[in-house]
Design an enzyme around this catalytic site. Structure first.
Site, PDB file in Angstrom:
ATOM      1  N   ARG A 158       0.873  -1.293   0.027  1.00 32.43           N
ATOM      2  CA  ARG A 158       0.050  -0.054   0.038  1.00 32.43           C
ATOM      3  C   ARG A 158       1.084   1.270   0.024  1.00 32.43           C
ATOM      4  O   ARG A 158       0.608   2.112  -0.794  1.00 32.43           O
ATOM      5  CB  ARG A 158      -0.828   0.022   1.330  1.00 32.43           C
ATOM      6  N   ILE A 159       1.911   1.523   1.051  1.00 38.09           N
ATOM      7  CA  ILE A 159       2.558   2.613   1.164  1.00 38.09           C
ATOM      8  C   ILE A 159       3.629   2.622  -0.248  1.00 38.09           C
ATOM      9  O   ILE A 159       3.720   3.658  -0.749  1.00 38.09           O
ATOM     10  CB  ILE A 159       3.325   2.643   2.477  1.00 38.09           C
ATOM     11  N   ASP A 178       9.717  -6.661  -4.458  1.00 39.43           N
ATOM     12  CA  ASP A 178       8.661  -7.468  -3.373  1.00 39.43           C
ATOM     13  C   ASP A 178       9.208  -8.701  -3.514  1.00 39.43           C
ATOM     14  O   ASP A 178       9.815  -9.350  -4.384  1.00 39.43           O
ATOM     15  CB  ASP A 178       7.403  -7.002  -3.677  1.00 39.43           C
ATOM     16  N   ARG A 239      10.021  -0.100   9.623  1.00 38.27           N
ATOM     17  CA  ARG A 239      10.528  -0.319  10.887  1.00 38.27           C
ATOM     18  C   ARG A 239      11.830  -0.367  11.086  1.00 38.27           C
ATOM     19  O   ARG A 239      12.787  -0.811  10.175  1.00 38.27           O
ATOM     20  CB  ARG A 239       9.917  -1.796  11.178  1.00 38.27           C
ATOM     21  N   ASP A 261      12.077   7.659  10.164  1.00 39.09           N
ATOM     22  CA  ASP A 261      11.078   7.822  11.184  1.00 39.09           C
ATOM     23  C   ASP A 261      11.036   6.971  12.055  1.00 39.09           C
ATOM     24  O   ASP A 261      10.340   6.960  12.882  1.00 39.09           O
ATOM     25  CB  ASP A 261       9.733   7.773  10.085  1.00 39.09           C
ATOM     26  N   GLU A 266      13.276   2.603  20.181  1.00 43.18           N
ATOM     27  CA  GLU A 266      12.636   3.826  20.091  1.00 43.18           C
ATOM     28  C   GLU A 266      12.112   4.265  21.674  1.00 43.18           C
ATOM     29  O   GLU A 266      11.217   3.444  22.238  1.00 43.18           O
ATOM     30  CB  GLU A 266      11.135   4.010  19.133  1.00 43.18           C
ATOM     31  N   HIS A 287       9.028   8.636  14.745  1.00 42.38           N
ATOM     32  CA  HIS A 287       8.033   7.832  14.327  1.00 42.38           C
ATOM     33  C   HIS A 287       6.665   8.612  14.050  1.00 42.38           C
ATOM     34  O   HIS A 287       5.851   8.491  14.830  1.00 42.38           O
ATOM     35  CB  HIS A 287       7.771   6.677  15.425  1.00 42.38           C
ATOM     36  N   ILE A 288       6.735   9.659  13.473  1.00 48.38           N
ATOM     37  CA  ILE A 288       5.561  10.067  13.210  1.00 48.38           C
ATOM     38  C   ILE A 288       4.873  10.198  11.888  1.00 48.38           C
ATOM     39  O   ILE A 288       3.729  10.911  11.545  1.00 48.38           O
ATOM     40  CB  ILE A 288       5.903  11.908  13.155  1.00 48.38           C
ATOM     41  N   GLY A 289       5.020   8.846  11.234  1.00 50.70           N
ATOM     42  CA  GLY A 289       4.656   8.611  10.006  1.00 50.70           C
ATOM     43  C   GLY A 289       3.028   8.662   9.774  1.00 50.70           C
ATOM     44  O   GLY A 289       2.450   9.097   9.018  1.00 50.70           O
ATOM     45  N   ALA A 290       2.312   8.220  10.797  1.00 56.53           N
ATOM     46  CA  ALA A 290       0.850   8.310  10.984  1.00 56.53           C
ATOM     47  C   ALA A 290       0.336   9.485  11.840  1.00 56.53           C
ATOM     48  O   ALA A 290      -0.936   9.680  12.050  1.00 56.53           O
ATOM     49  CB  ALA A 290       0.389   7.229  11.641  1.00 56.53           C
TER      50      ALA A 290
END
Ligand code: NAD
Length: 318
Positions: A158-159, A178, A239, A261, A266, A287-290
């Site tokens: 997806r990303i 992939d 990750r 990120d 962490e 870790h601000i991706g979302a």
């Protein structure tokens, strides 16, 4: 389920989530919600046996110890994508259902990956720091353009696919790799499919969008970093464990820049992680991706719908 059926389920939310999820669980499903976003592990272990539903993000580690104490638990909901903080196999063995929100953060993470690439390409972090400290350092750090350069996408899900679209819009040549057949998506988006090794050799920007598995753990290491072009940009919004930070530190001087990120630890705790973060070529965010208004609302709605569906199944199966 809920008020209608006379059973009042109890949910513990042990990480920070959007208010919307809490209110929908209460008002639409009649769930009794305890919101403890900063709960310490000891406390979690003490109280977990009183809940039917556990809602987490990535902070709470749902391992065997937690699951063994969770006598009533029927459902774990991860308000996000990755399930690497949940012992999925053990939970399923204990007949605990698991849901997540796989789509909600796609756009936000893809846009962050592009932002990190552009920041690294133009050394924006260095200029911003200078200007903030009163230094007008025009021209001190020459940048590069992304147009015409090759973007390598590792993990074309997806990303990764959204990053591919955005890369195309910037005029980049896009290659992807992939472990599943991605030829249809690649054809539609005008992306070339290559092996991981080939991707590392030809890409000016390498961006990681794989889940954390035993195969992706440290997939960027000393051996694979040797294949990476001089002056390449490395971006990781997947990750932290996907990159061996110690190896990255050894190769940093011949890279153009690194945008991170995520980290293996962490917040960062190892000597080499801390050293890496201090390096002027490294741009790191926590870790601000979302962490966008849109992603948080979408996560709340997506995970809520999946909780609702899962509870139906749990109740129907007795
Ligand atoms: P996805 O499942 O849609 O795509 C992942 C792709 O990686 C799949 O196509 C899969 O086949 C592929 N893959 C698996 N192992 C591989 C390997 N060894 N080599 C190459 N490809 C491999 O997932 P997604 O929604 O695109 O998410 C991708 C990553 O982004 C996940 O790690 C997720 O945890 C992470 N993520 C991070 C944030 C953040 O805040 N930074 C937010 C959401 C998701």
């Amino acid at each position: 389920m809920g008020e209608g059926s006379g059973i009042r389920l109890k949910a513990l939310i042990s990480d920070r989530v959007d208010e919307r999820l809490i209110s929908r669980l209460r008002s639409e499903l009649g769930v009794e919600v305890e919101y403890r976003p900063n709960i310490a592990r000891d406390e979690l272990l003490k109280i977990i046996d009183g809940y039917d539903i556990l809602v987490v993000r990535s902070r709470t580690r749902v391992d065997r110890e937690v699951l063994d104490r969770a006598a009533r638990l029927r459902l774990i909901a991860r308000a996000g994508v990755g399930l690497d903080n949940v012992d999925v196999e053990y939970a399923l063995r204990k007949n605990i259902a698991i849901v997540n929100a796989p789509h909600a953060a796609t756009e936000s993470v893809a846009e962050l990956a592009i932002a990190l690439m552009l920041m690294a390409a133009r050394n924006l972090h260095l200029y911003v720091a200078d200007v903030k400290s009163g230094k007008w350092s025009k021209g001190a750090y020459k940048g590069i353009e992304l147009r015409g350069r090759t973007l390598g996408i590792v993990g074309f899900g997806r990303i990764g696919r959204r990053v591919g679209e955005l890369g195309k819009a910037l005029g980049m040549r896009v290659v992807a790799t992939d472990v599943i057949d991605i030829s249809e998506h690649a054809k539609r988006l005008g992306v070339e499919v290559v092996s991981y090794g080939e991707l590392l050799k030809v890409s000016d920007v390498v961006t990681f969008h794989v889940p954390l598995t035993k195969d992706t753990y440290h997939m960027l290491n000393d051996d694979t970093l040797r294949l990476v072009k001089d002056n390449a940009i490395i971006v990781n919004t997947s990750r932290g464990e996907v990159i061996d930070a110690e190896a990255l530190l050894r190769h940093i001087d011949r890279l153009w820049g690194v945008g991170l990120d995520v980290l293996e630890h962490e917040p960062p705790s190892t000597v080499h992680e801390l050293e890496l973060l201090k390096h002027p070529k490294v741009i790191a965010v926590p870790h601000i991706g979302a962490e966008t208004l849109e992603a948080q609302l979408k996560v709340a709605d997506e995970v809520f719908e999946n909780i609702r569906e899962a509870l139906m199944r749990v109740v129907n199966n007795g």
